[in-house]
Each structure stands twice: as C-alpha cells, then as structure tokens.
Design a protein around this motif. Structure first.
Motif, PDB file in Angstrom:
ATOM      1  N   ALA A  65       0.831  -1.206   0.000  1.00  0.00           N
ATOM      2  CA  ALA A  65       0.000   0.000   0.000  1.00  0.00           C
ATOM      3  C   ALA A  65       0.867   1.257   0.000  1.00  0.00           C
ATOM      4  O   ALA A  65       0.570   2.225  -0.709  1.00  0.00           O
ATOM      5  N   LEU A  66       1.958   1.249   0.762  1.00  0.00           N
ATOM      6  CA  LEU A  66       2.865   2.399   0.793  1.00  0.00           C
ATOM      7  C   LEU A  66       3.559   2.580  -0.552  1.00  0.00           C
ATOM      8  O   LEU A  66       3.690   3.707  -1.048  1.00  0.00           O
ATOM      9  N   ALA A  67       4.008   1.489  -1.153  1.00  0.00           N
ATOM     10  CA  ALA A  67       4.677   1.572  -2.455  1.00  0.00           C
ATOM     11  C   ALA A  67       3.717   2.100  -3.521  1.00  0.00           C
ATOM     12  O   ALA A  67       4.088   2.956  -4.338  1.00  0.00           O
ATOM     13  N   ALA A  68       2.479   1.624  -3.521  1.00  0.00           N
ATOM     14  CA  ALA A  68       1.494   2.089  -4.491  1.00  0.00           C
ATOM     15  C   ALA A  68       1.175   3.567  -4.286  1.00  0.00           C
ATOM     16  O   ALA A  68       1.047   4.329  -5.255  1.00  0.00           O
ATOM     17  N   ALA A  69       1.053   3.987  -3.031  1.00  0.00           N
ATOM     18  CA  ALA A  69       0.780   5.396  -2.740  1.00  0.00           C
ATOM     19  C   ALA A  69       1.946   6.268  -3.200  1.00  0.00           C
ATOM     20  O   ALA A  69       1.742   7.353  -3.763  1.00  0.00           O
ATOM     21  N   HIS A  70       3.151   5.801  -2.978  1.00  0.00           N
ATOM     22  CA  HIS A  70       4.347   6.525  -3.433  1.00  0.00           C
ATOM     23  C   HIS A  70       4.299   6.727  -4.952  1.00  0.00           C
ATOM     24  O   HIS A  70       4.520   7.833  -5.447  1.00  0.00           O
ATOM     25  N   LEU A  71       4.005   5.674  -5.685  1.00  0.00           N
ATOM     26  CA  LEU A  71       3.967   5.761  -7.150  1.00  0.00           C
ATOM     27  C   LEU A  71       2.867   6.709  -7.620  1.00  0.00           C
ATOM     28  O   LEU A  71       3.066   7.507  -8.538  1.00  0.00           O
ATOM     29  N   ARG A  72       1.701   6.643  -6.985  1.00  0.00           N
ATOM     30  CA  ARG A  72       0.586   7.517  -7.368  1.00  0.00           C
ATOM     31  C   ARG A  72       0.911   8.980  -7.096  1.00  0.00           C
ATOM     32  O   ARG A  72       0.697   9.850  -7.943  1.00  0.00           O
ATOM     33  N   LEU A  73       1.479   9.252  -5.923  1.00  0.00           N
ATOM     34  CA  LEU A  73       1.828  10.628  -5.586  1.00  0.00           C
ATOM     35  C   LEU A  73       2.925  11.160  -6.495  1.00  0.00           C
ATOM     36  O   LEU A  73       2.853  12.291  -6.981  1.00  0.00           O
ATOM     37  N   ARG A  74       3.934  10.354  -6.732  1.00  0.00           N
ATOM     38  CA  ARG A  74       5.042  10.790  -7.588  1.00  0.00           C
ATOM     39  C   ARG A  74       4.548  11.087  -9.005  1.00  0.00           C
ATOM     40  O   ARG A  74       4.950  12.070  -9.611  1.00  0.00           O
ATOM     41  N   ALA A  75       3.658  10.257  -9.525  1.00  0.00           N
ATOM     42  CA  ALA A  75       3.111  10.476 -10.862  1.00  0.00           C
ATOM     43  C   ALA A  75       2.315  11.778 -10.944  1.00  0.00           C
ATOM     44  O   ALA A  75       2.257  12.397 -12.005  1.00  0.00           O
TER      45      ALA A  75
END
Length: 120
Positions: free
Chosen positions: A65-75
């Motif tokens: 969940a943290l990795a997915a949130a990181h990718l979404r925010l970075r994008a």
C-alpha cells in the motif's frame, strides 16, 4: 477476541499542499484497507507526511500500500514522506528496500493548519 476496529485508526490533517496522516495500531491484511482509503483520499499533487510512530506492525500488505501510494503521488507531482517509524517498522522498511525509494525522516511532523478528519 476484540474487534479489528480497536487495532488500527488513521487521523488526517489537511493543509494547502501538505497532508499529515497519523497511523496508529497494526497495519496488516485486515486493516490495510483503512490505510489505503486514507492515502488515496489525498490529492496526488500533495506532499503526504505519514507518521508511523504509532504503528507497531507493518505487514507485506502495508508495504504494498505504501509503495502504491508513493507511485501515485510521484506520478501526480506529489511526494510520500514516512515520518518517525517505530524501530520494528523501520526494520521492515529496510528489509524490503522501501527506505531506498520513499524518504524516511525521524523528525516530528510539522503542524498543519486545516481540519482534522478521522478516516478509520
């Protein structure tokens, strides 16, 4: 056995560009949905500071969940910052390598002017 609701909760403080999320309890397969909901409610262009000082357990589901949130925010032009992880959680971040991808800091979160919401 107690209800799972007693094991985990999230507090969200919303500012103009910075969103503070404070997680408390255990993040596992039973509770990760509440964390995911709070993380996905944050606009992707924001800086999301996730205070993990109250988290005692971080399972593989929580790491995903943290990795997915990181990718979404970075994008979206935002950033995920993990703040003051408990030593056990910090070890999980190191073992999984997530600390190399997501910034982890040990300082206390700066107060955010705005409203506070209880996500779960």
């Amino acid at each position: 056995m107690g209800q799972r609701d007693d094991r985990f909760h999230v507090e969200v403080s919303v500012g103009a560009r910075v969103v503070e999320v404070r997680a408390n309890g255990e993040i596992d397969v039973a509770t990760v949905g509440a964390l995911r909901s709070a993380l996905w409610a944050v606009p992707a262009r924001s800086v999301l500071r996730l205070d993990l000082s109250g988290v005692r357990v971080l399972s593989a589901a929580g790491v995903r969940a943290l990795a997915a949130a990181h990718l979404r925010l970075r994008a979206g032009g935002g950033e995920l910052v993990l703040v003051r992880p408990d030593p056990v959680v910090a070890r999980v971040l190191r073992v999984t390598g997530l600390h190399r991808v997501v910034r982890v800091i040990d300082d206390a979160p700066a107060p955010v002017a705005g409203r506070t919401l209880i996500a779960a």
